[in-house]
Every structure is written in structure tokens, then in C-alpha cells.
Design an enzyme around this catalytic site. Structure first.
Site, PDB file in Angstrom:
ATOM      1  CE  LYS A 226      -4.199  -1.703  -0.080  1.00  0.00           C
ATOM      2  NZ  LYS A 226      -5.361  -1.846   1.149  1.00  0.00           N
ATOM      3  NE  ARG A 261      -8.087  -8.314  -1.407  1.00  0.00           N
ATOM      4  CZ  ARG A 261      -7.331  -7.520  -2.557  1.00  0.00           C
ATOM      5  NH1 ARG A 261      -6.581  -6.549  -2.080  1.00  0.00           N
ATOM      6  NH2 ARG A 261      -7.861  -7.663  -3.531  1.00  0.00           N
TER       7      ARG A 261
END
Length: 288
Positions: A226, A261
Site C-alpha cells: 500500500k 490479504r
């Protein structure tokens, strides 16, 4: 309507790893890497061999600024790959298959084709009809916190107390799901790292995940590659953020995360096993 036959996971006993399989040309770190169903199947097989318990198939990019496609195009990307994976892992020997969508028609078609979970980045906001599909199927439902859509979410990252507000908004979304017929036992919460959050918001959420887990719902966390990890590490290349992802994953497990995830399944599966050995072998329960 198909009924989910997904086996129940043993929440609190270990951390499960969900491999990301983006079937898009424009996802932020792996868009276009699997341009054919056969290429996607090979990646799915690699992730399962590396330790993935679940695979999350997505046909619509949700990165900031992503353009939205039609439901029919999304299904054209996802359903052939779903069928190939189901055929490659017969007799229930394969991973659980999740489909990442906020569209009711896509969710319904995916469940009919053999998907086990629905992973909704909008938490039922975008198409409330999806909640009725999930309710009828009885499948696990990942309800993620987000605000706006891919084009507006960065402008909506305003909080006074991010963890408390994310928890309140997840609870309200859960109440809407229950009103639509979803059983609370189906619901898995995702705090939505990177969605309508600044770097500091994301760091605070990771630090305070146990407050969300205390609500009693299993917790899925998606830190993989991210932007906030890149900001901290001053690393602009998403695929070079593995060690930052591993660090956040370890901290998330220590704060009660049940599912991670991730794109880099092998290293994160090893990270999860090591943290589980430390945290859970002492008889510590991560149940809320």
C-alpha cells in the site's frame, strides 16, 4: 440462487492468508500481469503452493483514480478464471475463492459459478442489492470500510478519531446488512487500509486494530504494497514494499487480524506462521 458451501474457518486458531489475483489492466502494482485466464490460473496455482488459504479474484481496479467498468466487463474478466481454478482444484481440495466486487450482478454470477466468499470494498454502499445476494447465498461477506469511490476517496480522509469512526461506520454498515437479511455470522470486517485514509490514519488503524477486533467480528486486513508503506519507507515502487508489508502484517496479527490479504503469499505466509507460533502457542486467544 447458489448457496455457499464454503467450509467454516477456525477463527482465532491461526492466521489465514488470502492471495490477491487482480484480473485488471490497471491495478496499482500488478495490473496487466495476468492477461489471459491461463496466466491467471498459473498464478493462482503458484499462490496456493506458496501457502494461500484463499484467493481473491478482482476484475475492477479500486486504486485511487481508477476508472469503473461495466458489470458485464467485470464478469468477463472474472468468471473464466474462476471456472479454470475450480476445474484445477476439484473435490474441494483447492483454496476458498473470494470475488472482490461491489456489484450485485457480479456477486450473484460469481457465487453461481462456485465462488465461496464475496469481498465488497464498499461495504454495501454502492449497490445495496448485493446484500440481498449475500443473504440468499449464506456466504461469508467481507464488509470493508471505505468512503466515496476510487475518484473521490482521497478527498474524504477526514477523521477526528480514525479508529473509533471506522468502527462506528463498520457497525452501521453491518446493521444495514443485517436488515437486508445477512446473518452476523457471515460478516468479516476489513478496516480498509488505504481507502479514504492518510498515511497517519493507516498507521493509527494498524496500531489500534484490537479495538475493532473487540467488536467480535473476524478481521481481514489488506496492507499489501500500500501507498502508506511506500510513504514511510520512501519506496515509490509498490512491488519493492514486501518488507514493509511483512512488518505491518506481523503487527496486524498481534492486534487480532484473522486474515491477511496480500500479493506476496510465500513470504507473508511464513511471517504469519512465525507470529502465530509466538502469539498462539502461549494459549493466547485472538478472539474478540
Amino acid at each position: 440462487m447458489a448457496t455457499s458451501s464454503a467450509p467454516a474457518l477456525a477463527w482465532g486458531t491461526r492466521t489465514y492468508v488470502m492471495g490477491v489475483l487482480n484480473l485488471t489492466p490497471d491495478s496499482f502494482s500488478d495490473g496487466g500481469r495476468y492477461p489471459t485466464p491461463e496466466a491467471a490460473l498459473r498464478q493462482a496455482q503458484r499462490m496456493v503452493a506458496a501457502g494461500a488459504d484463499l484467493l481473491d479474484l478482482g476484475g475492477q481496479s479500486t486504486r485511487p483514480g481508477a476508472a469503473e467498468i461495466s458489470a458485464s466487463e467485470e464478469m468477463a474478466r472474472v468468471l473464466p478464471v474462476l471456472a479454470l481454478i475450480r476445474a484445477a482444484f476439484p473435490d474441494g481440495r483447492g483454496p476458498l475463492l473470494s470475488v472482490d466486487t461491489f456489484r450485485a450482478a457480479v456477486a450473484e454470477a460469481a457465487l453461481a459459478a462456485g465462488a465461496h466468499w464475496i469481498n465488497d470494498v464498499s461495504g454495501g454502499r454502492r449497490e445495496p442489492e448485493l446484500l440481498q445476494v449475500v443473504a440468499a447465498a449464506g456466504c461469508p461477506y467481507v464488509l470493508m470500510h471505505s468512503r466515496g469511490d476510487s475518484r473521490t476517496m482521497d478527498q474524504l480522509a477526514t477523521y477526528k478519531a480514525v479508529t473509533a469512526e471506522v468502527g462506528e461506520e463498520l457497525l452501521r454498515a453491518t446493521e444495514r446488512a443485517v436488515a437486508a437479511g445477512v446473518n452476523t455470522a457471515q460478516v468479516i470486517w476489513d478496516p480498509g487500509l488505504g481507502f479514504a485514509k492518510t498515511t497517519e490514519h493507516n498507521l493509527t488503524l494498524v496500531r489500534e486494530l484490537s479495538q475493532l477486533r473487540a467488536a467480535g467480528f473476524p478481521l481481514l486486513v489488506g496492507p499489501s504494497r500500500k501507498r502508506f508503506i511506500g510513504a514511510v519507507l520512501e519506496e515509490p515502487r509498490p512491488r519493492a514494499r514486501l518488507w514493509g508489508t511483512a512488518a505491518v502484517s506481523a503487527l496486524a496479527i498481534s492486534q487480532g487480524a484473522d486474515v491477511l490479504r496480500v500479493h506476496d503469499v510465500g513470504p507473508i505466509a511464513q511471517t504469519a506462521r512465525m507470529v502465530d507460533a509466538v502469539m498462539r502457542s502461549q494459549g493466547l486467544s485472538l478472539e474478540g
